[in-house]
Design a protein around this motif. Sequence first.
Motif, short mmCIF file in Angstrom:
data_model
loop_
_atom_site.label_atom_id
_atom_site.label_comp_id
_atom_site.label_asym_id
_atom_site.label_seq_id
_atom_site.Cartn_x
_atom_site.Cartn_y
_atom_site.Cartn_z
N ARG A 126 30.15 65.85 49.81
CA ARG A 126 31.25 65.25 49.04
C ARG A 126 31.01 65.29 47.54
NH1 ARG A 126 30.84 62.09 53.43
NH2 ARG A 126 29.53 60.58 52.34
N SER A 127 29.76 65.48 47.14
CA SER A 127 29.44 65.51 45.71
C SER A 127 29.69 66.88 45.08
CB SER A 127 27.97 65.12 45.49
OG SER A 127 27.09 66.18 45.86
N LEU A 128 29.88 67.91 45.91
CA LEU A 128 30.03 69.27 45.39
C LEU A 128 31.35 69.42 44.65
CD1 LEU A 128 28.72 71.30 48.47
CD2 LEU A 128 27.48 70.78 46.35
N SER A 129 31.29 70.01 43.46
CA SER A 129 32.50 70.22 42.67
C SER A 129 33.27 71.46 43.14
CB SER A 129 32.17 70.35 41.19
OG SER A 129 31.29 71.45 40.97
N LYS A 130 32.55 72.41 43.72
CA LYS A 130 33.21 73.58 44.30
C LYS A 130 32.23 74.25 45.26
CE LYS A 130 32.07 76.91 40.62
NZ LYS A 130 32.64 77.91 39.68
N PHE A 131 32.79 74.96 46.23
CA PHE A 131 31.95 75.70 47.16
C PHE A 131 32.80 76.64 47.99
CE2 PHE A 131 33.06 71.85 49.57
CZ PHE A 131 33.49 72.38 50.78
N GLN A 132 32.12 77.61 48.59
CA GLN A 132 32.72 78.46 49.62
C GLN A 132 31.76 78.48 50.79
OE1 GLN A 132 34.04 82.42 48.53
NE2 GLN A 132 33.79 83.19 50.62
N THR A 176 36.70 80.90 56.86
CA THR A 176 36.24 80.70 55.49
C THR A 176 36.94 79.49 54.91
OG1 THR A 176 35.88 81.76 53.34
CG2 THR A 176 37.98 82.19 54.43
N LEU A 177 36.24 78.78 54.05
CA LEU A 177 36.77 77.60 53.40
C LEU A 177 36.35 77.62 51.94
CD1 LEU A 177 38.19 74.78 53.75
CD2 LEU A 177 35.92 73.85 54.21
N LYS A 178 37.32 77.51 51.03
CA LYS A 178 37.04 77.49 49.60
C LYS A 178 37.62 76.20 49.02
CE LYS A 178 37.43 82.53 49.39
NZ LYS A 178 38.09 83.70 48.74
N VAL A 179 36.79 75.48 48.27
CA VAL A 179 37.20 74.18 47.74
C VAL A 179 36.87 74.10 46.26
CG1 VAL A 179 36.83 71.68 47.86
CG2 VAL A 179 36.92 73.03 49.97
N LEU A 180 37.81 73.60 45.48
CA LEU A 180 37.62 73.39 44.04
C LEU A 180 37.99 71.95 43.72
CD1 LEU A 180 36.89 74.59 41.28
CD2 LEU A 180 39.28 75.31 41.05
N GLY A 181 37.03 71.18 43.21
CA GLY A 181 37.28 69.77 42.96
C GLY A 181 37.56 69.05 44.27
N HIS A 182 38.41 68.04 44.19
CA HIS A 182 38.80 67.29 45.39
C HIS A 182 40.29 67.47 45.69
CE1 HIS A 182 34.89 65.33 45.61
NE2 HIS A 182 34.98 65.12 44.31
N LEU A 198 27.46 78.08 46.70
CA LEU A 198 27.77 76.91 45.88
C LEU A 198 28.22 77.28 44.47
CD1 LEU A 198 24.87 74.49 46.92
CD2 LEU A 198 27.13 74.84 47.97
N LYS A 199 28.27 78.57 44.16
CA LYS A 199 28.76 79.02 42.86
C LYS A 199 29.76 80.15 43.05
CE LYS A 199 24.58 77.72 40.32
NZ LYS A 199 23.48 78.19 39.42
N PRO A 200 30.81 79.90 43.81
CA PRO A 200 31.79 80.97 44.05
C PRO A 200 32.71 81.17 42.86
CG PRO A 200 32.56 78.95 45.06
CD PRO A 200 31.20 78.63 44.48
N GLY A 201 33.24 82.36 42.73
CA GLY A 201 34.25 82.62 41.71
C GLY A 201 35.63 82.29 42.27
N LEU A 202 36.18 81.16 41.85
CA LEU A 202 37.45 80.69 42.39
C LEU A 202 38.52 80.68 41.30
CD1 LEU A 202 36.18 77.63 44.50
CD2 LEU A 202 36.54 80.00 45.24
N GLN A 203 39.71 81.16 41.64
CA GLN A 203 40.83 81.19 40.71
C GLN A 203 41.89 80.17 41.16
OE1 GLN A 203 40.62 83.11 38.00
NE2 GLN A 203 38.64 83.90 38.73
N GLU A 204 42.52 79.52 40.21
CA GLU A 204 43.55 78.52 40.52
C GLU A 204 44.65 79.10 41.40
OE1 GLU A 204 43.88 75.36 39.89
OE2 GLU A 204 42.24 74.94 38.49
N SER A 205 44.97 80.36 41.18
CA SER A 205 46.10 80.96 41.89
C SER A 205 45.87 81.06 43.40
CB SER A 205 46.39 82.36 41.33
OG SER A 205 45.25 83.19 41.46
N MET A 206 44.62 81.05 43.85
CA MET A 206 44.36 81.24 45.28
C MET A 206 44.70 80.00 46.12
SD MET A 206 40.16 81.09 45.62
CE MET A 206 40.01 82.61 44.70
N PHE A 207 45.01 78.88 45.47
CA PHE A 207 45.29 77.66 46.22
C PHE A 207 46.78 77.38 46.38
CE2 PHE A 207 41.21 77.14 43.99
CZ PHE A 207 40.37 77.05 45.09
N THR A 208 47.61 78.22 45.80
CA THR A 208 49.07 78.07 45.92
C THR A 208 49.64 79.27 46.64
OG1 THR A 208 49.20 76.77 43.88
CG2 THR A 208 51.23 77.80 44.67
#
Length: 256
Positions: free
Chosen positions: A50-56, A80-86, A225-235
């Motif tokens: 729960r403390s992770l700010s982002k992960f895949q 696969t699961l990608k999470v950014l923030g909460h 724990l250091k994935p390259g995540l883009q905002e667009s992938m969550f919409t």
Amino acid sequence: MKTQPSVFCLMFPLLLAPGARAEEAPAADATPIINPQVVDKLIDMGNYLRSLSKFQVDAEVTLDTVLETGQKIKSEASTTLKVLGHDRMYARTEGDVRTREFFYNGKKLTQYSPYLKYYTTVDAPPRVSETLHMIENHYGIQIPMEDLFLFGSDQAQIDALKEALYVGPSTIKGQLCDHLAFRQEGVDWQLWITRSEKPLPCKLVITTTDEQSFPEYSAVYHWNLKPGLQESMFTFKPAKGDVAIALKKAADQGGE
């Protein structure tokens, strides 16, 4: 045909409150048989996730389906699961039974079937954890690997544990892990946790013990724990040919 209960349904009675610690070990002749250090390892892992700010995290999943004859049929899936923030999440499961994608941007949750070209979008709460509860409770839908968000959610559920044992060290995909075993009514489950400052689940096995065939769910995890995540992938953005459909609430699905 009967299917094994979801991971969430099996794991939820086992979850522990954030920051909690196990009670003192019971007397030798008392039950349940619970090693408090094992429970503490479970709690620490949940707090860390729960403390992770982002992960895949990617997983190789196997699931037993039980036919009416009692025969077990094993299916395979990659998830696969990608999470950014909460408040942002993307999940995909592709397997023998079905393929689904989930997009969550803090406001909307979309479930998409890429082969059928159907999608459905609903308003969602502002946090991943709240959205998981909403989609499960209202629509009966489990997000792939959603149990990773739920470790440590309810101290009262510790009472469901009948056993919590340390099995020993084990190597999963080259990673040294601690092998833990738990038991509750109707379910045995095993969890392998990395032996490091970053306690991550390496593997999870759940066995349903109140069915004669003892069906199993198994997942082997691979973490970034250091994935390259883009905002667009969550919409979700529908493409040509995609069709919007209504998402029925669980009460309106006739128990299917």
